[in-house]
Structure formats: structure tokens, C-alpha cells
Design an enzyme around this catalytic site. Structure first.
Site, PDB file in Angstrom:
ATOM      1  N   GLY A   1     -41.277 166.156  42.487  1.00 16.97           N
ATOM      2  CA  GLY A   1     -42.392 166.942  43.012  1.00 16.97           C
ATOM      3  C   GLY A   1     -41.872 168.160  43.728  1.00 16.97           C
ATOM      4  O   GLY A   1     -40.966 168.815  43.252  1.00 16.97           O
TER       5      GLY A   1
ATOM      6  N   SER B   1     -34.794 165.974  42.739  1.00 22.55           N
ATOM      7  CA  SER B   1     -34.904 166.998  41.708  1.00 22.55           C
ATOM      8  C   SER B   1     -36.352 167.422  41.567  1.00 22.55           C
ATOM      9  O   SER B   1     -37.244 166.885  42.230  1.00 22.55           O
ATOM     10  CB  SER B   1     -34.395 166.454  40.378  1.00 22.55           C
ATOM     11  OG  SER B   1     -35.376 165.598  39.823  1.00 22.55           O
ATOM     12  N   LYS B   2     -36.564 168.376  40.675  1.00 17.70           N
ATOM     13  CA  LYS B   2     -37.928 168.893  40.467  1.00 17.70           C
ATOM     14  C   LYS B   2     -38.882 167.756  40.097  1.00 17.70           C
ATOM     15  O   LYS B   2     -40.061 167.813  40.406  1.00 17.70           O
ATOM     16  CB  LYS B   2     -37.913 169.934  39.346  1.00 17.70           C
ATOM     17  CG  LYS B   2     -37.256 171.234  39.768  1.00 17.70           C
ATOM     18  CD  LYS B   2     -38.101 172.427  39.333  1.00 17.70           C
ATOM     19  CE  LYS B   2     -37.583 173.723  39.917  1.00 17.70           C
ATOM     20  NZ  LYS B   2     -36.399 174.220  39.214  1.00 17.70           N
ATOM     21  N   ARG B   3     -38.336 166.735  39.440  1.00 24.80           N
ATOM     22  CA  ARG B   3     -39.186 165.610  39.030  1.00 24.80           C
ATOM     23  C   ARG B   3     -39.784 164.872  40.224  1.00 24.80           C
ATOM     24  O   ARG B   3     -40.767 164.165  40.104  1.00 24.80           O
ATOM     25  CB  ARG B   3     -38.398 164.638  38.152  1.00 24.80           C
ATOM     26  CG  ARG B   3     -38.628 164.879  36.657  1.00 24.80           C
ATOM     27  CD  ARG B   3     -37.652 164.110  35.835  1.00 24.80           C
ATOM     28  NE  ARG B   3     -36.328 164.702  35.950  1.00 24.80           N
ATOM     29  CZ  ARG B   3     -35.210 164.039  36.019  1.00 24.80           C
ATOM     30  NH1 ARG B   3     -35.216 162.736  36.008  1.00 24.80           N
ATOM     31  NH2 ARG B   3     -34.058 164.661  36.107  1.00 24.80           N
TER      32      ARG B   3
END
Ligand code: GLU
Length: 479
Positions: free
Chosen positions: A253, A249-251
Site C-alpha cells: 500500500g 514494498s509498493k504492494r
């Protein structure tokens, strides 16, 4: 059978690695079968769709070499087709207007929750009489169009990746909304519906997409049946996971293709890596291949069911392999934009010099961005001295060695690999010092450090742009 596949991104964000990987599998499958690969932009969500994302998606696909044969088609330009299809289902009694209000739906959900049941629509407006409809309309209620899903239906398909899949109608949350209301009548049609209309219209033979769409497939099959259309084959590809085994996911990076490019990955390495995310070639020891080569081999038999872990170290390794094997002129072209972005003055430099520099640093590069730090000293007048570099210049004899080199250089009309070696030998002999001292002092003076790329080659490059003498003189003042 003619193979026709599609990639159908929603332009609500930049081209995501997951979508790009799905595009790779579609492309490989199409090329393997000599079929068509179609690009369809799913922009029915007017609020979240943006033209700059469409641009980013198309630029990203082109950069990766995932050229499409038809399209881009835009769903926003095909609304008439969807409206007609909704009307058809209404006329056949396969869909109906549902006037349930958001408050009523919320109350229904609460009751279900209290009983520990999964939330679902209870099909309450399936059989409204014309009088009841008129009554709701008189109350000013708006409606959605729902498609009937029978609870006792069994939906079965043979997934090309996952094998036999069985779903029950009762697992699908009740009659599904296929279009929202609008003031003028039937409004915005929804994802599961428009996808089917488009896939029928575009004669898609194989729907290849992420496994997060499995429940949608069950619903979509019912829609194909309602239209009496041929049901395509389905292949649900495994998700991309982070190293902890959770969905990337975006988390985690970077997730968009333009970010990967920015970070210095080459399109070929990324293609190669994405191909390996869930697929393996017949010769599984083979790790480096082009998309064209993978297409020859590609089949869903070798696509894993299990999620594919995203491994940065592996991607870096592949990227370094591509960089190390890239012909120098091509590699130079790839590196130029990164130098430009870093503000290096490349205009005054000869192409041959730039290519020599690239040959010098390439063996130590992993990402294209590495070229920025590795070549900084070749573009700046003064070098920064590292602690070790400075220490080296303090060594006894270092100053004299550097002075000796300068004098020898002045008597040397042209520095070449041979004359450079000669100068070093002369200084060793004349000053009766170890060769190591000369080499280390020279490196510290020229590059500011005690490690780095080949010393003689670095010297030649600096000499060609007149930076070596300045550096040597500066170093003497610090020695
Ligand atoms: N627009 C959908 C997505 O981006 C497409 C899914 C599909 O391939 O049907 O996930």
C-alpha cells in the site's frame, strides 16, 4: 571532526518512507554533532529521473522538518567532475576500456550458470594491447569503463550499526563498470562511481544509508583507495519490513510520504514513528518525542541490526497522541485543508466556531482525515438518519419531546450550556419523561445517530449556525 552527512535520493519516484527514514537518521546524527546535513539529488539516470519527483522529495523533506544545510546538489550538473575522475583512473591504469559485447556477456553468464557459478565478469579485457583496442574499435564496438577489482583483496570496515564487516574482492562480480560508453567518448558514469566522487568532493564524514547498499560500500571503499581519499565511516540502517517480515514494498500500500500526509498523518507523528523504526531512546519507555529531543540522544549504538517492522497500529496511536495534544488553533489549521478538500463550506464560518468544532471532535480522532466524517453534520443542512437514529425517533413520546424542545428554544433568546441544560430539565418535568429519552431523541434529531460527540456542545455549535431548529423540525416530521 566535523560531521557532514547527506541524503542522496534518486528522483525516480516520490519520497519513499525508507528514504525518509534514512534522512531522519542522517538529520538526527548531524544535529547531535552540530554537523551539516546535505541534500544531493542523484539524477544521473536521465530516463527515469523526473523534476516532479525532485519536487515531491524536497516538499516531503521540508514538510517533515528535515531541513538541509547545503544543496540541493544535482549530479546531472556535475558531469565534468566525474569525467575528469574517470580520466584519472584510466591514466593511472586503475581502470580500462572493456569492449565485451552484450552477447558475449550473456554467453559468459550462461556458461557460469551451467557450472553452477555466480555470474561475474571475467576481466577478459583488463590487459588489452593498443592493437587489440584498435581492432575492436575498427569493428565498431562500443566500450564501457571498468575499474579493476582484485579477487584476493579483503575489504574490511567497522560499520557503526553492524560492527566489523569483511568482504572479499572475489564477491564483487569482477571488474566493475564505472561509466557507460557514449558516441563522444566516456559517457554516463554509474551510481557507485559518482557517489564516491561526490562524497569525497562534499567531504562527507559519515555515509548513513540502508543496508541494501552494503555490497556497494565494499566496492566504493576500493574507489576511495584508488583516489587516495579518506574513507568515511559507514552506518547501514536496518530495512523497513512489513508485518510479514518482508521488505516493505509498493504492494503493502502506501509507501510515499505524500501518501501518508494525504491519509491524515501529521509530520510530527511520522517523524516520531520513523525515528523509532530501528532506533530507541536511552529511556526506552519514552515513545513520544520531537526530532530535536531525539537528536540530543541519538547514536548508532542504539540502532538495531534487525529489520524494523512497520506497524500501522503504532503509527495510528502516535498520530492520535499528537492530535490530542495539539493546541486547538494549530490543529484547526491542520484540519482545514481536509475540510476544504471534502468541499465543506468553511468560508462563512467563524474561526471561533471552527475551533470549537475541532475541540469537540479532536478527542475521538486518530487521523486528520477523521475530521471529515466526524464533522460532516455540522456543515450540511440535512443529516442522514442511521437505522438506530430512526428507531429512536419512533420511540413513544419522542415527537412530543422534540416539540417541547422547539417551543422552549423559541422562548430562549440565547442558547448556552446552561440554558440548553435548562431546556432539557423543563421538558423532562413538563412531560414527565426520563431524561434519557430527551437526550437520545435530541441526539437523534440533531445528529441522525445515537452515538457521537458531546451532545450539548454539538447542539450549541449547530445552534450558532442555525442548523438545530431545521433539524428538530425535520425530525418531528419523521417521529
Ligand atoms: N541514490 C541512492 C539511493 O537512492 C543513494 C544511496 C546512497 O546513499 O549512497 O538509494
Amino acid at each position: 571532526m566535523t560531521v557532514r552527512v547527506r541524503i542522496a535520493p534518486s528522483p525516480t519516484g516520490n519520497l519513499h518512507i525508507g528514504t525518509a527514514r534514512t534522512a531522519v537518521f542522517n538529520w538526527l546524527f548531524a544535529r547531535h554533532h552540530g554537523g551539516q546535513f546535505i541534500l544531493r539529488i542523484e539524477d544521473t539516470d536521465l530516463e527515469r529521473s523526473r523534476p516532479e519527483y525532485t519536487e515531491n522529495i524536497m516538499t516531503g523533506l521540508r514538510w517533515l522538518g528535515l531541513n538541509w544545510d547545503e544543496g540541493p546538489f544535482f549530479q546531472s550538473q556535475r558531469l565534468d567532475l566525474y569525467q575528469t575522475a574517470v580520466q584519472k583512473l584510466l591514466a593511472q591504469g586503475l581502470a580500462y576500456r572493456c569492449y565485451t559485447t552484450p552477447e558475449e556477456l550473456e554467453a559468459l553468464r550462461e556458461t557460469q550458470k551451467a557450472k553452477g557459478e555466480a555470474p561475474r565478469y571475467d576481466n577478459r579485457h583488463r590487459h588489452l594491447t593498443p592493437e587489440q583496442e584498435a581492432e575492436f574499435q575498427a569493428q565498431g564496438r562500443s566500450f564501457v569503463i571498468r575499474f579493476k577489482i582484485d579477487d584476493d583483496r579483503e575489504i574490511v570496515w567497522n560499520d557503526l550499526v553492524r560492527g566489523k564487516m569483511v568482504w572479499r574482492g572475489s564477491d564483487l562480480g569482477g571488474d566493475m563498470v564505472i561509466a557507460r560508453a557514449s558516441e563522444s567518448g566516456i559517457g554516463q558514469p554509474l551510481y557507485n562511481f559518482v557517489v564516491v566522487i561526490d562524497d569525497i568532493d562534499m567531504q562527507i564524514s559519515h555515509v548513513i544509508r540502508g543496508e541494501d547498499h552494503i555490497a556497494n560500500t565494499a566496492k566504493q571503499i576500493l574507489l576511495y583507495e584508488a583516489f587516495g581519499a579518506k574513507i568515511p565511516e559507514f552506518a547501514h540502517t536496518p530495512l523497513i519490513l512489513n508485518m510479514d517480515g518482508r521488505k516493505l514494498s509498493k504492494r503493502d500500500g502506501v509507501t510515499s510520504i505524500s501518501d501518508f500526509k494525504q491519509m491524515g498523518f501529521t509530520a510530527e507523528a511520522l517523524d516520531n514513528y520513523m525515528t523509532l523504526l530501528g532506533w530507541s531512546p536511552l529511556d526506552s519507555t519514552q515513545e513520544i518525542f520531537t526530532l530535536e529531543a531525539a537528536a540530543k540522544d541519538f547514536s548508532f549504538e542504539r540502532v538495531n541490526k534487525a529489520g524494523a517492522k512497520f506497524d500501522w497500529a503504532k503509527l495510528d496511536w502516535l498520530n492520535s497522541q499528537y492530535i490530542h495534544h495539539q493546541p486547538v488553533d494549530q490543529l484547526t489549521d491542520l484540519i482545514l485543508p481536509y475540510w476544504q478538500e471534502a468541499g465543506y463550506k468553511i468560508d462563512g464560518r467563524e474561526r471561533a466556531w471552527l475551533e470549537q468544532l475541532v475541540s469537540l471532535i479532536a478527542p475521538s480522532m486518530t487521523r486528520l482525515t477523521d475530521a471529515v466524517a466526524m464533522s460532516q453534520m455540522f456543515f450540511t443542512d440535512t443529516v442522514e438518519l442511521s437505522a438506530e437514529g430512526s428507531q429512536q425517533l419512533q420511540q413513544e413520546g419522542s415527537g412530543a419531546v422534540l416539540q417541547g424542545i422547539i417551543t422552549a428554544l423559541e422562548n430562549q433568546p440565547q442558547l448556552t450550556e446552561t440554558t440548553a441544560q435548562d431546556i432539557i430539565k423543563q421538558v423532562v418535568k413538563a412531560q414527565n419523561v426520563k431524561k434519557g429519552l430527551v437526550m437520545r431523541s435530541l441526539r437523534a434529531a440533531l445528529t441522525g445517530d445515537v452515538h457521537g460527540p458531546d451532545l450539548i456542545q454539538s447542539w450549541l455549535l449547530l445552534n450558532q449556525v442555525g442548523l438545530d431548529k431545521t433539524r428538530l423540525n425535520q425530525a418531528i416530521s419523521k417521529a
